[in-house]
Design a protein around this motif. Structure first.
Motif, PDB file in Angstrom:
ATOM      1  N   LEU A 198       0.843  -1.193   0.000  1.00 41.19           N
ATOM      2  CA  LEU A 198       0.000   0.000   0.000  1.00 41.19           C
ATOM      3  C   LEU A 198       0.880   1.245   0.000  1.00 41.19           C
ATOM      4  CD1 LEU A 198      -2.746  -1.072   2.558  1.00 41.19           C
ATOM      5  CD2 LEU A 198      -2.478  -1.660   0.152  1.00 41.19           C
ATOM      6  N   GLY A 199       0.892   1.936  -1.123  1.00 40.13           N
ATOM      7  CA  GLY A 199       1.721   3.125  -1.244  1.00 40.13           C
ATOM      8  C   GLY A 199       0.975   4.373  -0.812  1.00 40.13           C
ATOM      9  N   PRO A 200       1.639   5.528  -0.895  1.00 38.86           N
ATOM     10  CA  PRO A 200       0.985   6.796  -0.523  1.00 38.86           C
ATOM     11  C   PRO A 200      -0.061   7.210  -1.554  1.00 38.86           C
ATOM     12  CG  PRO A 200       3.172   7.203  -1.424  1.00 38.86           C
ATOM     13  CD  PRO A 200       3.047   5.716  -1.302  1.00 38.86           C
ATOM     14  N   LEU A 201      -0.939   8.091  -1.146  1.00 40.05           N
ATOM     15  CA  LEU A 201      -1.951   8.622  -2.050  1.00 40.05           C
ATOM     16  C   LEU A 201      -1.316   9.611  -3.025  1.00 40.05           C
ATOM     17  CD1 LEU A 201      -4.897   9.310   0.443  1.00 40.05           C
ATOM     18  CD2 LEU A 201      -4.555   7.311  -1.014  1.00 40.05           C
ATOM     19  N   SER A 202      -1.822   9.623  -4.237  1.00 40.25           N
ATOM     20  CA  SER A 202      -1.397  10.623  -5.217  1.00 40.25           C
ATOM     21  C   SER A 202      -2.100  11.945  -4.915  1.00 40.25           C
ATOM     22  CB  SER A 202      -1.767  10.149  -6.621  1.00 40.25           C
ATOM     23  OG  SER A 202      -3.181  10.185  -6.770  1.00 40.25           O
ATOM     24  N   PRO A 203      -1.694  13.045  -5.560  1.00 36.56           N
ATOM     25  CA  PRO A 203      -2.434  14.311  -5.370  1.00 36.56           C
ATOM     26  C   PRO A 203      -3.927  14.172  -5.627  1.00 36.56           C
ATOM     27  CG  PRO A 203      -0.343  14.731  -6.449  1.00 36.56           C
ATOM     28  CD  PRO A 203      -0.479  13.246  -6.370  1.00 36.56           C
ATOM     29  N   ASN A 204      -4.292  13.425  -6.674  1.00 35.82           N
ATOM     30  CA  ASN A 204      -5.727  13.235  -6.939  1.00 35.82           C
ATOM     31  C   ASN A 204      -6.398  12.425  -5.843  1.00 35.82           C
ATOM     32  OD1 ASN A 204      -5.820  14.728  -9.293  1.00 35.82           O
ATOM     33  ND2 ASN A 204      -5.339  12.965 -10.613  1.00 35.82           N
TER      34      ASN A 204
END
Length: 928
Positions: A198-204
Motif C-alpha cells: 500500500l503506497g501513498p496517495l497521489s495528489p488526486n
C-alpha cells in the motif's frame, strides 16, 4: 467521527477479491497487506472481509504489548469461534489431533507439556475441523506485533492452504527488513502469498479524500501543501482534513504547511492538554496498557470507575479513543503520540504498576509490561518472568520463553539465583533452535555449584553442541561433570555417562576410551532410562565392530524393552538408533512392527519429531527387506515433516539417503539423482554430521547407476574415510565396499575389484548378517568365473532364509544370468522367472527389467505380469485403504498419517477406481 472510503486502493482490492472468489470456489490462498503506519491496511482488510461472505471470518488484531503472550493471536482467532459452540459440536472438533489446540485456546490446563511441532500440527487440525462447515477467512491485523508462536502457525499454514478452503489475510507494517523478526519475515516473504503493498496517495487521491471530509473541492495549492506535509499517508490526510474541517473554504496552503506530519498528530493531542487531569491520567494509562477493560485502566490511572468512565467518554469525543468496543486509541499513531507526552521515568513507572495490577490475572500481559522497562533487581519481577516462561514452554512456545527469560536475566536475579535462570534460558533457546543456547549454557556452567544442576546444565549444553555438530566439546564437558556425580545421584549418573559415550564415539581419538567405559558397565537389564541409553551405545559399538550382528540385535531389544518405555518419547534420535540396530540384525518385520507402534503413539500425542523418527526408521527397515514402495512412502513422510523437527537436518539426510536408494530400485534414476544432489557437499561431508555417511554411500550408488563410476568411487572413498576415522567400518553399519567393488569392475580395474569384493565377503562372514553376506557372495560370484556359480547358489540360499527379499531377487537374477552364460538354460530360466516375479512384487523395477532381458536371452517367454486388485495399489494408497477399512473417517486417517484430508480423499478415489469397489468393499478385498 465521519467514516472515510477507500481511495486509490482499487487495484489492491481487485487482487484481494480474486482470492476471495477462489475461496468461494473452495480454493485456499493467502494475502499479505503491507504498508507504513497510517497507510490504510486495516481499512483495506475490513473491505476484504466484507466481501468474504458467506465465508466465516476468524479475526485477530495483534497488540504491541501482547507480542510475548504465547499464541495470543491464535487464541484471538479461535477463541470466539470455539466459545460459541455447543458442547457436542466442540467435542466433535476437539476429536483426535485437534484436542491440544482446543485446550490451548480455551486455556485448559495441559496434562503434560507439548512441543511446538505438536501444537502447530494440532492447530492445523482445529482449523480443518472448523473449515468442515464451510470456507473460512483467517485474518490478522497489525501482524508486526504478533507473538512469534502465532506467526509460526501462520507460516506453517501457508504450506497447507492448497488443501483447505481457507484464505489467510495478514496485514502488517512495512518495517525495514533488518528489523523484522524472523518469524514475521518468513510470513511476509513467502511466495505462496499474494503481497499487496500500500503506497501513498497521489495528489488526486488526496483531493478525493479531502472532498469526502469537507464536502468541497480543495484548490491545487492546498493539495500540493497536503502532499508536502503528509507524504500521501492516508491517516495523516484524514487527520489533517478533520483538523481543518471547520474552515475548508478558507484553508490556505500556508495553513496546511504549518501542520507538518508530526504536528498533525500533535494537534490532535493538544485536545488532550485542554481536558481535565482525569482525562489526561486515563489517556496516559491507556497509552501504557494499549487496550484494557475500564476497571484495569481506572486502577492504573488511580481513578474510581465512575470518574474513569466519564473521562473515557470525553476522550472519545476528543477523537482520541475508538468510538466503540474496549478502551483503545483510534490509531496506533495517536497512542504513540500520547506516550511521548509522558516523561520516560513516569512511563516506566506506569508499566511497572501495570505489571503488578495484571500479575495475578494475566501473567503474560504483566510480563509484557516488564519487557518495556529496564530491570531494577526486583525478585518479584524475576519470579513472574520465569513463571510466564515456563508456561510458554509447556504450551509449545519456546521463542516466547526465550524473550521472557532474557529479560529475567537482565533484571537481574540475585547472584545465587542467576545460574538456574541461565539454565532455564539456555534450555529454552535449545528448544527454539537458537544458537545462543551454547553461549548461555556455557555461562551458566561456570557459576553452577550444585552437582545436579551442573549435570542438567551440561546435558542441555551437550544437546546444544550436538545440534551444531560440536561433539568434541561435549566429551570434556561431561567427563568433568561425571567426576562430581556418584551413586547417590541415581540414574542421572548413567544418563550423563551415556551422553558422554554417545559423543565420544563420534570423535576420533575418543572412541577407544568410550568403548572401555561401555565394557566396564557389563550386562545391563534396561530397567532405567540411563541403562537403556547405555544399552543403545553398547549396540552401536557391537554393530560397528566385527562381533556377530545378532549381539547388537539383542542389545537393542533390551534397550527397547516393551517398546513403550520412556526411551521411546524422551529422544526421537535415541528411539531411531535403538530400532535401527535391531533392523541391522535382520529383524526387519519386528522393527517395522515397533515402528508402527511408534507411529500410532506419535499420532495420539501429535508428536511430529517422533512421527518423523518412526517413519525414517521404518523406511530403512522396509528398504532392507525389499519393500521398495513402502520404504519410499515412509521416507517421503519423514521428509515432509523434517522442517518441523528440532535438529531436523539429521532426519532429512537419513531420509534422503534412503529415498535415493528406493528410487534407484524403482528405476527412477533422475529422481534419485535429484535427491542426493539436493544436499550441498559441505553438509554431506561435514565430519560433525554422522548421518552424512549414509548420504555419501547413496550418492555413490546413484553415480554408479548413471555410469559415473569415478565420481561414485570418490563418494564411497569419502564414506570409507569417515567410517575409518570413527573405527566403525562394519558392513552392517554402512556397506560401501560392495558398491565400490562394482564400480572398480565397471572401470576395468578387475584385480582391485575382486580383492575389495573378497574383503567385503570376509567382513560379512564375520558379522553373520544374511543380507550383507548374501550381497557380498553375489558380487564375488559375478566377478569370479571359476567358483562364481557356487557363490551365487550360496547367496540365494542365505538370502532365501532371511527377510531380505530384494537381495534374494537380485541374487536369483544374477544366478540365472550366470547359468545362462554356461549353457544351463533350463535352470537359468527357473531362477530368472522367480527373481523377476519377486522383484516385480517388490516394485523393484530396475531388477525386474534386468530379469526380463536375461529371461529373453535364455529363451524363456517374457510374459507380461498383470497387476490388478490390491497389488495395483501404491503403498500410500494401501495404507489409507487399510485405515478406511478399519472404520476410520477420512479426517482421522489424515491425522494418523500426518497428511491432509484432501490427500486421503485423492488416495481413496484412486484406490476405488483400481479396485472397482467403494468404501464398503475395501475390507473384503484387503482381507483376501
Amino acid at each position: 467521527m465521519k467514516e472515510h472510503r477507500l481511495v486509490e486502493r482499487e487495484t489492491s482490492l481487485a487482487a484481494a477479491r480474486s482470492r476471495v472468489a477462489g475461496l468461494r470456489a473452495g480454493t485456499g490462498g493467502a494475502l499479505c497487506l503491507i504498508g507504513p503506519a497510517g497507510a490504510g491496511k486495516t481499512a483495506l482488510l475490513s473491505a476484504v472481509l466484507e466481501d468474504a461472505g458467506p465465508a466465516r471470518v476468524l479475526r485477530a488484531t495483534a497488540g504491541e504489548l501482547e507480542a510475548h503472550a504465547p499464541y495470543g493471536v491464535v487464541r484471538q482467532l479461535f477463541g470466539r469461534a470455539l466459545a460459541g459452540l455447543p458442547a457436542a459440536a466442540l467435542e466433535a472438533i476437539a476429536h483426535g489431533a485437534a484436542r491440544p489446540a482446543v485446550d490451548l485456546v480455551l486455556h485448559r490446563p495441559n496434562a503434560a507439556p507439548v512441543d511446538q511441532s505438536a501444537i502447530l500440527n494440532s492447530l492445523y487440525w482445529l482449523l480443518d475441523g472448523l473449515a468442515a462447515d464451510g470456507p473460512l477467512v483467517v485474518a490478522v491485523d497489525d501482524a508486526h506485533w504478533a507473538d512469534d508462536a502465532s506467526l509460526l502457525f501462520l507460516q506453517h499454514l501457508l504450506a497447507r492452504l492448497d488443501d483447505l478452503p481457507v484464505l489467510q489475510v495478514v496485514a502488517a507494517r512495512d518495517v525495514l527488513p533488518d528489523r523484522r523478526r524472523p518469524a514475521l519475515a518468513a510470513v511476509l516473504a513467502d511466495p505462496r502469498a499474494v503481497r499487496l503493498d500500500l503506497g501513498p496517495l497521489s495528489p488526486n487521491g488526496i483531493r478525493a479524500c479531502l472532498a469526502d471530509r469537507w464536502d468541497a473541492e480543495a484548490d491545487d495549492e492546498v493539495i500540493a501543501a497536503c502532499v508536502d506535509v503528509t507524504g500521501g499517508n492516508p491517516f495523516l490526510v484524514v487527520a489533517l482534513g478533520d483538523l481543518l474541517a471547520s474552515r475548508p473554504s478558507t484553508t490556505t496552503a500556508h495553513a496546511v504547511r504549518s501542520l507538518v506530519p508530526g504536528s498533525v498528530v500533535d494537534a490532535v493531542i493538544q485536545r488532550l492538554s485542554a481536558l481535565p487531569p482525569a482525562e489526561q491520567a486515563l489517556a496516559r494509562a491507556l497509552a501504557a496498557l494499549e487496550t484494557a477493560p475500564l476497571r484495569t485502566a481506572a486502577a492504573l490511572a488511580v481513578l474510581d470507575i465512575a470518574d474513569a468512565a466519564d473521562a473515557a467518554d470525553r476522550l472519545r469525543d476528543a477523537g482520541l479513543l475508538a468510538p466503540e468496543g474496549p478502551l483503545t486509541f483510534r490509531h496506533a499513531l495517536l497512542r504513540s503520540a500520547v506516550s511521548t507526552t509522558t516523561a520516560p521515568a513516569a512511563r516506566d513507572q506506569l508499566h511497572r504498576r501495570a505489571a503488578l495490577i495484571l500479575g495475578a490475572e494475566d501473567p503474560h500481559r504483566a510480563a509484557g509490561h516488564l519487557l518495556e522497562v529496564e530491570g531494577t533487581g526486583d525478585p518479584w519481577a524475576v519470579g513472574l518472568l520465569r513463571a510466564a516462561a515456563q508456561e510458554a514452554l509447556a504450551e509449545g512456545a519456546p521463542h516466547v520463553a526465550v524473550d521472557l527469560l532474557r529479560r529475567a536475566v537482565a533484571e537481574p536475579p540475585a547472584a545465587a539465583d542467576l545460574p538456574p535462570v541461565l539454565v532455564e534460558l539456555g534450555t529454552a533457546e535449545l528448544h527454539a533452535a537458537d544458537p545462543a543456547a551454547v553461549i548461555t549454557l556455557e555461562r551458566a556452567g561456570r557459576d553452577v555449584v550444585d552437582p545436579v544442576l551442573r549435570a542438567e546444565c551440561a546435558l542441555a549444553l551437550a544437546a546444544a553442541y550436538h545440534v551444531g555438530g560440536f561433539y568434541e566439546r561435549t566429551v570434556p564437558l561431561l567427563r568433568a561433570v561425571l567426576d562430581d556425580l556418584g551413586p547417590e545421584h541415581g540414574d542421572l549418573h548413567l544418563v550423563t555417562e551415556a551422553m558422554l559415550i554417545a559423543a565420544a564415539l563420534t570423535v576420533p581419538g575418543e572412541v577407544v576410551p568410550a568403548r572401555a567405559r561401555l565394557t566396564a558397565r557389563g550386562d545391563l537389564a534396561g530397567d532405567t532410562p540411563g541403562e537403556r541409553l547405555l544399552l543403545i551405545q553398547q549396540a552401536s559399538v557391537s554393530n560397528a565392530s566385527t562381533a556377530p550382528i545378532a549381539e547388537a540385535g539383542e542389545l537393542a531389544r533390551r534397550a527397547i524393552g516393551e517398546g513403550l518405555t520412556p526411551e521411546q518419547v524422551a529422544s526421537p534420535f535415541d528411539w531411531t538408533i535403538a530400532r535401527t540396530h535391531l533392523a541391522c540384525s535382520g529383524a526387519y518385520d519386528e522393527t517395522a512392527r515397533l515402528c508402527a507402534r511408534g507411529l500410532e503413539h506419535a499420532a495420539r500425542e501429535g508428536s511430529v519429531p517422533l512421527y518423523a523418527a518412526a517413519a525414517v526408521t521404518r523406511g530403512w527397515s522396509h528398504l532392507w527387506a525389499g519393500k521398495v514402495d513402502d520404504s519410499a512412502t515412509d521416507f517421503a513422510a519423514a521428509l515432509a515433516q523434517a522442517d518441523l523437527v528440532p535438529g531436523g537436518e539429521a532426519v532429512r539426510l537419513l531420509a534422503l539417503a534412503g529415498r535415493a536408494e528406493a528410487l534407484l530400485a524403482q528405476g527412477l534414476l533422475d529422481e534419485a539423482t535429484a535427491a542426493v544432489d539436493s544436499v550441498p557437499d559441505e553438509i554431506a561431508k561435514d565430519p560433525g554430521n554422522a548421518t552424512g555417511i549414509h548420504l555419501l554411500r547413496a550418492r555413490g550408488l546413484v553415480r554408479a547407476a548413471s555410469g559415473q563410476h569415478a565420481a561414485a568411487l570418490a563418494s564411497l572413498d569419502a564414506c570409507a574415510e569417515r567410517l575409518a576415522a570413527l573405527d566403525m567400518d562394519s558392513p552392517t553399519w554402512c556397506d560401501w565396499r560392495s558398491a565400490a567393488a562394482e564400480s572398480l569392475w565397471a572401470l576395468g580395474r578387475a584385480d582391485e575389484a575382486v580383492e575389495l569384493a573378497r574383503f567385503a565377503l570376509a567382513a560379512a562372514e564375520q558379522k553373520a548378517a544374511p543380507s550383507v553376506l548374501g550381497q557380498a557372495l553375489r558380487i564375488v560370484g559375478e566377478m569370479t568365473a571359476a567358483d562364481g556359480i557356487a557363490d551365487l547358489r550360496r547367496s540365494v540360499a542365505v538370502l532365501a532364509a532371511s527377510e531380505a527379499r530384494l537381495q534374494e531377487a537380485r541374487s536369483r537374477v544374477a544366478l540365472g544370468s550366470a547359468l545362462r552364460r554356461t549353457g544351463q538354460r533350463t535352470e537359468a530360466r527357473e531362477e530368472l522367472r522367480r527373481g523377476r516375479e519377486l522383484a516385480h512384487r517388490l516394485s523393484a523395477h530396475a531388477v525386474t527389467e534386468r530379469a526380463s532381458a536375461e529371461l529373453a536371452l535364455a529363451g524363456g517367454r517374457v510374459a507380461r505380469i498383470e497387476v490388478t486388485g490390491v497389488a495395483a495399489l501404491t503403498a500410500a494408497e494401501r495404507r489409507v485403504c487399510e485405515l478406511a477399512a478399519a472404520g476410520l473417517r477420512n479426517r482421522d486417517i489424515a491425522q494418523r498419517l500426518f497428511v491432509t484430508t484432501k490427500t486421503v480423499e485423492v488416495h481413496l478415489s484412486r484406490a476405488y477406481r483400481k479396485l472397482g469397489v467403494g468404501r464398503g468393499g475395501l475390507a473384503a478385498l484387503l482381507d483376501g
